[in-house]
Write a protein that holds these residues in place. Structure first.
Motif, PDB file in Angstrom:
ATOM      1  N   LEU A 196      -9.856 -11.708   5.203  1.00 27.89           N
ATOM      2  CA  LEU A 196      -8.538 -11.090   5.326  1.00 27.89           C
ATOM      3  C   LEU A 196      -8.727  -9.583   5.205  1.00 27.89           C
ATOM      4  O   LEU A 196      -9.017  -9.064   4.128  1.00 27.89           O
ATOM      5  N   GLU A 197      -8.577  -8.877   6.320  1.00 31.17           N
ATOM      6  CA  GLU A 197      -8.839  -7.435   6.362  1.00 31.17           C
ATOM      7  C   GLU A 197      -7.615  -6.657   5.883  1.00 31.17           C
ATOM      8  O   GLU A 197      -6.611  -6.544   6.591  1.00 31.17           O
ATOM      9  N   LEU A 198      -7.723  -6.111   4.691  1.00 30.93           N
ATOM     10  CA  LEU A 198      -6.609  -5.410   4.060  1.00 30.93           C
ATOM     11  C   LEU A 198      -6.822  -3.901   4.013  1.00 30.93           C
ATOM     12  O   LEU A 198      -6.244  -3.217   3.178  1.00 30.93           O
ATOM     13  N   PHE A 199      -7.633  -3.399   4.945  1.00 31.30           N
ATOM     14  CA  PHE A 199      -8.051  -1.991   4.863  1.00 31.30           C
ATOM     15  C   PHE A 199      -7.640  -1.161   6.076  1.00 31.30           C
ATOM     16  O   PHE A 199      -8.193  -0.090   6.304  1.00 31.30           O
ATOM     17  N   HIS A 200      -6.675  -1.616   6.847  1.00 30.79           N
ATOM     18  CA  HIS A 200      -6.308  -0.890   8.067  1.00 30.79           C
ATOM     19  C   HIS A 200      -5.234   0.172   7.834  1.00 30.79           C
ATOM     20  O   HIS A 200      -4.796   0.817   8.784  1.00 30.79           O
ATOM     21  N   GLY A 201      -4.806   0.348   6.585  1.00 27.64           N
ATOM     22  CA  GLY A 201      -3.830   1.388   6.272  1.00 27.64           C
ATOM     23  C   GLY A 201      -4.465   2.761   6.218  1.00 27.64           C
ATOM     24  O   GLY A 201      -5.683   2.917   6.357  1.00 27.64           O
ATOM     25  N   PRO A 202      -3.666   3.801   5.962  1.00 25.46           N
ATOM     26  CA  PRO A 202      -4.161   5.186   6.052  1.00 25.46           C
ATOM     27  C   PRO A 202      -5.237   5.544   5.037  1.00 25.46           C
ATOM     28  O   PRO A 202      -6.033   6.449   5.294  1.00 25.46           O
ATOM     29  N   THR A 203      -5.290   4.853   3.876  1.00 21.62           N
ATOM     30  CA  THR A 203      -6.334   5.184   2.895  1.00 21.62           C
ATOM     31  C   THR A 203      -7.391   4.101   2.793  1.00 21.62           C
ATOM     32  O   THR A 203      -8.211   4.123   1.879  1.00 21.62           O
ATOM     33  N   ALA A 204      -7.383   3.159   3.712  1.00 16.44           N
ATOM     34  CA  ALA A 204      -8.482   2.201   3.892  1.00 16.44           C
ATOM     35  C   ALA A 204      -8.668   1.225   2.737  1.00 16.44           C
ATOM     36  O   ALA A 204      -9.783   0.786   2.476  1.00 16.44           O
ATOM     37  N   SER A 205      -7.582   0.860   2.048  1.00 19.45           N
ATOM     38  CA  SER A 205      -7.695  -0.171   1.016  1.00 19.45           C
ATOM     39  C   SER A 205      -6.444  -1.040   1.006  1.00 19.45           C
ATOM     40  O   SER A 205      -5.414  -0.689   1.585  1.00 19.45           O
ATOM     41  N   PHE A 206      -6.537  -2.172   0.312  1.00 18.41           N
ATOM     42  CA  PHE A 206      -5.412  -3.103   0.251  1.00 18.41           C
ATOM     43  C   PHE A 206      -4.201  -2.502  -0.441  1.00 18.41           C
ATOM     44  O   PHE A 206      -3.073  -2.983  -0.261  1.00 18.41           O
ATOM     45  N   LYS A 207      -4.396  -1.432  -1.202  1.00 22.51           N
ATOM     46  CA  LYS A 207      -3.268  -0.807  -1.898  1.00 22.51           C
ATOM     47  C   LYS A 207      -2.226  -0.273  -0.907  1.00 22.51           C
ATOM     48  O   LYS A 207      -1.045  -0.171  -1.241  1.00 22.51           O
ATOM     49  N   ASP A 208      -2.657   0.066   0.310  1.00 21.19           N
ATOM     50  CA  ASP A 208      -1.715   0.592   1.305  1.00 21.19           C
ATOM     51  C   ASP A 208      -0.640  -0.427   1.676  1.00 21.19           C
ATOM     52  O   ASP A 208       0.470  -0.048   2.049  1.00 21.19           O
ATOM     53  N   LEU A 209      -0.979  -1.722   1.600  1.00 17.59           N
ATOM     54  CA  LEU A 209      -0.002  -2.748   1.992  1.00 17.59           C
ATOM     55  C   LEU A 209       1.238  -2.691   1.117  1.00 17.59           C
ATOM     56  O   LEU A 209       2.338  -3.030   1.565  1.00 17.59           O
ATOM     57  N   ALA A 210       1.086  -2.270  -0.136  1.00 15.16           N
ATOM     58  CA  ALA A 210       2.236  -2.102  -1.027  1.00 15.16           C
ATOM     59  C   ALA A 210       2.717  -0.666  -1.081  1.00 15.16           C
ATOM     60  O   ALA A 210       3.916  -0.405  -1.145  1.00 15.16           O
ATOM     61  N   LEU A 211       1.782   0.283  -1.018  1.00 18.66           N
ATOM     62  CA  LEU A 211       2.144   1.672  -1.293  1.00 18.66           C
ATOM     63  C   LEU A 211       2.591   2.456  -0.063  1.00 18.66           C
ATOM     64  O   LEU A 211       2.939   3.638  -0.184  1.00 18.66           O
ATOM     65  N   GLN A 212       2.595   1.846   1.108  1.00 16.44           N
ATOM     66  CA  GLN A 212       3.337   2.423   2.226  1.00 16.44           C
ATOM     67  C   GLN A 212       4.794   1.959   2.177  1.00 16.44           C
ATOM     68  O   GLN A 212       5.671   2.552   2.793  1.00 16.44           O
ATOM     69  N   PHE A 213       5.051   0.908   1.420  1.00 20.91           N
ATOM     70  CA  PHE A 213       6.384   0.311   1.287  1.00 20.91           C
ATOM     71  C   PHE A 213       7.121   0.834   0.053  1.00 20.91           C
ATOM     72  O   PHE A 213       8.259   1.287   0.121  1.00 20.91           O
TER      73      PHE A 213
END
Length: 733
Positions: free
Chosen positions: A328-345
């Motif tokens: 499960l690739e969770l690193f496609h956000g702007p800072t390249a980690s799964f934290k972006d999935l919550a912290l862009q929201f």
């Protein structure tokens, strides 16, 4: 939000008093709205909205009978009487645009009260008339599966609807209309395939009851002893309250008092073909009360969060690795980690919930990835919001990778400051909690700077909740790809230190995702895996060991507290355990609770040597590069998973963030170069996944930002906090 006027009170009290008043006002205003369903029918209209063929007319008749109130069908009782001709004739005579205008005019002249009103499928396309109609009613969106709609329209021999032109299919026009339905609804009835009219009518009543009964979705602290709560002095906490506060005043973490809702297999089945954003909308609407965050606002936030800022259209895609293992690739956000999935929201949600005339300082501690994700997420707020929301980030100066540090420094902006501390993550996290629970300090910040504290760590419920979505989405993607059928079990393996990511998967399981086992993967800081094995959480004589996987270099796992509360439902016990942890450095769970934990969880840990070996062997076999955290999960999954079902391995960061370790694992010499040069060396291998472009851009920009470092002294940290407040909130005043 009914809390918008609060900061005009000119109070210098502590934040707890401010939020106490806010909650009282919030609760009273809501209770004045509706108290029972009968009052709704007596004063307001129930507006049924949805596409043609969604059953509005039939459901409206059943509701009218059940509620004992008039039923009005806009097509028959408003338009045709007004026009003296059939709706189909008017559409043929005037064309689409004029039809919508005439339809809107007719609705603007119409008024009613205490009725069930079935709108036309095209009413929501005319803004002024919808605004007029909505003033005296609750809009209920009958969200019916597209295939069911088309089948019904074919059966009714409807071959054209408003907006449909040559070359545009019925399905295409119905998909375009979804945008308008999302814009106007107060509550959604998410219909399953096969739902009969009676069932849908009952679902409408349940949805309206939920809308009225705000008190049914309150939050409690994990350390709250229900037997000692004085409800007169302790007003209920709602979703918006816990978003703002972050940490409970008793030091506990907020959780939904009645847990999370469960979706039926039919509802999950409808989401199989949905986009990530659509899945997020449905799941989060069910978890967030519509009077706290209206669905239209939630939809706007989701669009901002999961748009062009993600490098992959699928947001969190799942990829087959080998055998029964999927990444499960969770690193496609702007800072390249799964934290972006919550912290862009979360930042957009936070900005919506807080009082509009107050200043807020978001405190966050990071073990590597959270810092840059928080700074980036809050840095994307509107200019107005950035003038009232600042971010202060603590990170262990020598406890994260060079790329992670470069990212954090680069992500500082006009409303964000990062501070490196010569200590470890646990010190940083404790420093944050101490500031929160110090009433003298919080009172000083309120009086001196008009500023309230909050947090964006996963101790904040709004940080944790969006993570539930990607665990559910991963399962649905496997169904969509034909790997499994819905209902078949999967295991999930997650590298975790603070227990937030794996807890989100546990919540997804609670909501009905068929997860069999959750595998907790640790590095040598394996306090969690020891706990899962023995029930003893023991920090005595443990010293944090730095590793190749710094994001899980954590000993005191904050979100474990939420899990213990989840399985015990006993705030008094949780308070006792964590008081014991604070005073003695350990606690032991009773045997029956350990048995419960082992029904959900299995854990193991991975050495540094095995971590590097896994990176090399996977790349050698597949060309795919794992980051050091994902490699730990891969090693542990290989050891403990029985291969009876697929296992989803959470890839929590892009390998580029750990270039020196990756180069070492791949046995590439001459790695003593700048972070940017190291990334170029990795890119030359043409690996999977490819280079992370946002990460490359951040590293190039690093030099324009300053780094700040201090000793592990709480008073020094507080001084830096004040400097941050002065720079953001007092500059130019």
């Amino acid at each position: 939000m009914p809390s918008g006027f609060l900061c005009s009170l000119q109070s210098t009290n502590t934040m707890s008093k401010l939020l106490f008043s806010k909650s009282l006002v919030h609760s009273k205003l809501r209770k004045l709205w509706f108290s029972t369903l009968s009052s709704l029918v007596g004063e307001k209209n129930l507006l049924l909205m949805g596409p043609p063929g969604s059953g509005k007319t039939s459901v409206g008749r059943v509701l009218g009978h059940k509620l004992g109130c008039p039923v009005i069908d806009v097509d028959d009782d408003v338009l045709e009487r007004n026009w003296n001709m059939s709706v189909s004739s008017m559409l043929q005579n005037v064309g689409d645009e004029q039809f919508l205008e005439e339809e809107g005019k007719a609705l603007l002249k119409f008024s009613a009260s205490g009725s069930v009103i079935s709108l036309t499928g095209s009413n929501p396309l005319h803004a002024r008339s919808m605004e007029h109609t909505k003033k005296n009613g609750i809009v209920v969106y009958l969200d019916v599966h597209l295939e069911d709609i088309i089948e019904r329209l074919e059966r009714m021999k409807v071959d054209r609807i408003v907006g449909q032109r040559s070359g545009i299919s019925m399905g295409d026009i119905l998909k375009k209309r979804k945008h308008f339905y999302k814009k106007w609804h107060d509550v959604r009835v998410f219909c399953q395939t096969g739902d009969c009219i009676e069932v849908v009518a009952d679902k409408v009543i349940d949805a309206v009851k939920r809308y009225q009964n705000v008190e049914s979705e309150t939050f409690v602290s994990t350390r709250c002893d229900a037997s000692k709560v004085d409800t007169n002095k302790s007003p209920s906490k709602f979703f918006s309250d816990v978003v703002i506060e972050g940490l409970a005043t008793d030091g506990g973490l907020y959780v939904p008092e009645k847990g999370l809702p469960k979706l039926t297999p039919g509802e999950w089945g409808r989401l199989v073909t949905a986009s990530y954003a659509e899945r997020a909308q449905i799941i989060l609407e069910k978890c967030i009360h519509p009077t706290d965050v209206p669905p239209v606002v939630l939809g706007e936030i989701i669009e901002k969060a999961y748009g062009e800022n993600f490098a992959c259209n699928n947001i969190a895609p799942i990829r087959h690795l080998s055998g029964n293992q999927f990444i499960l690739e969770l690193f496609h956000g702007p800072t390249a980690s799964f934290k972006d999935l919550a912290l862009q929201f979360m930042p957009h949600l936070f900005a919506y919930c807080i009082p509009k005339v107050c200043n807020y300082l978001v405190l966050v501690a990071t073990s590597g990835d959270t810092g840059s994700a928080v700074l980036d997420g809050f840095g994307r707020l509107s200019d107005l919001d950035k003038r009232r929301i600042a971010v202060f980030c603590l990170y262990p100066e020598n406890g994260i990778s060079q790329v992670q540090k470069s990212q954090i420094i680069a992500c500082q902006g006009e409303n964000g400051l990062a501070l490196g501390v010569n200590s470890d993550f646990d010190f940083c996290q404790n420093a944050i909690k101490e500031m929160f629970t110090n009433p003298e300090y919080t009172g000083f910040l309120t009086a001196e700077y008009g500023t309230t504290l909050s947090t964006a760590n996963s101790i904040n419920w709004a940080r944790l909740l969006p993570q539930v979505v990607y665990h559910a989405s991963a399962y649905l993607d496997l169904v969509s790809q034909g790997v499994i059928t819905f209902g078949s079990p999967v295991d999930v393996c997650i590298p975790t230190g603070n227990f937030g990511n794996i807890l989100a998967a546990l919540y997804a399981k609670q909501m009905g995702v068929p997860i069999r086992k959750l595998i907790c993967a640790s590095n040598q800081n394996n306090v969690l895996t020891d706990f899962i094995t023995t029930g003893l959480y023991d920090l005595r004589e443990r010293k944090l060991q730095q590793s190749y996987s710094p994001a899980i270099d954590i000993l005191k796992s904050s979100n474990l507290e939420r899990y213990i509360h989840l399985i015990t439902k006993n705030g008094h016990l949780v308070n006792e355990l964590y008081s014991q942890l604070q005073s003695e450095g350990c606690f032991q769970l009773a045997g029956y609770l350990l048995h419960h934990i082992q029904q959900d969880l299995v854990g193991d840990w991975c050495s540094e040597t095995d971590c590097l070996s896994a990176i090399y062997s996977v790349y050698d076999a597949t060309g795919y590069i794992l980051d050091p955290h994902t490699a730990i999960a891969k090693v542990v999954a290989d050891r403990v998973q029985d291969r009876a079902c697929p296992v989803i391995i959470s890839s929590t960061a892009h390998y580029s963030k750990f270039a020196p370790v990756i180069l070492q694992a791949l046995r590439i010499e001459d790695i003593k170069r700048s972070p940017l040069s190291q990334l170029h060396m990795l890119n030359a291998l043409h690996p999977l996944p490819p280079a992370h472009t946002s990460l490359l851009g951040m590293l190039k920009e690093r030099e324009i930002h300053k780094s700040h470092i201090c000793e592990d002294d709480p008073s020094h940290i507080m001084n830096h906090v004040e400097n941050c407040l002065q720079n953001v909130f007092l500059k130019g005043h």
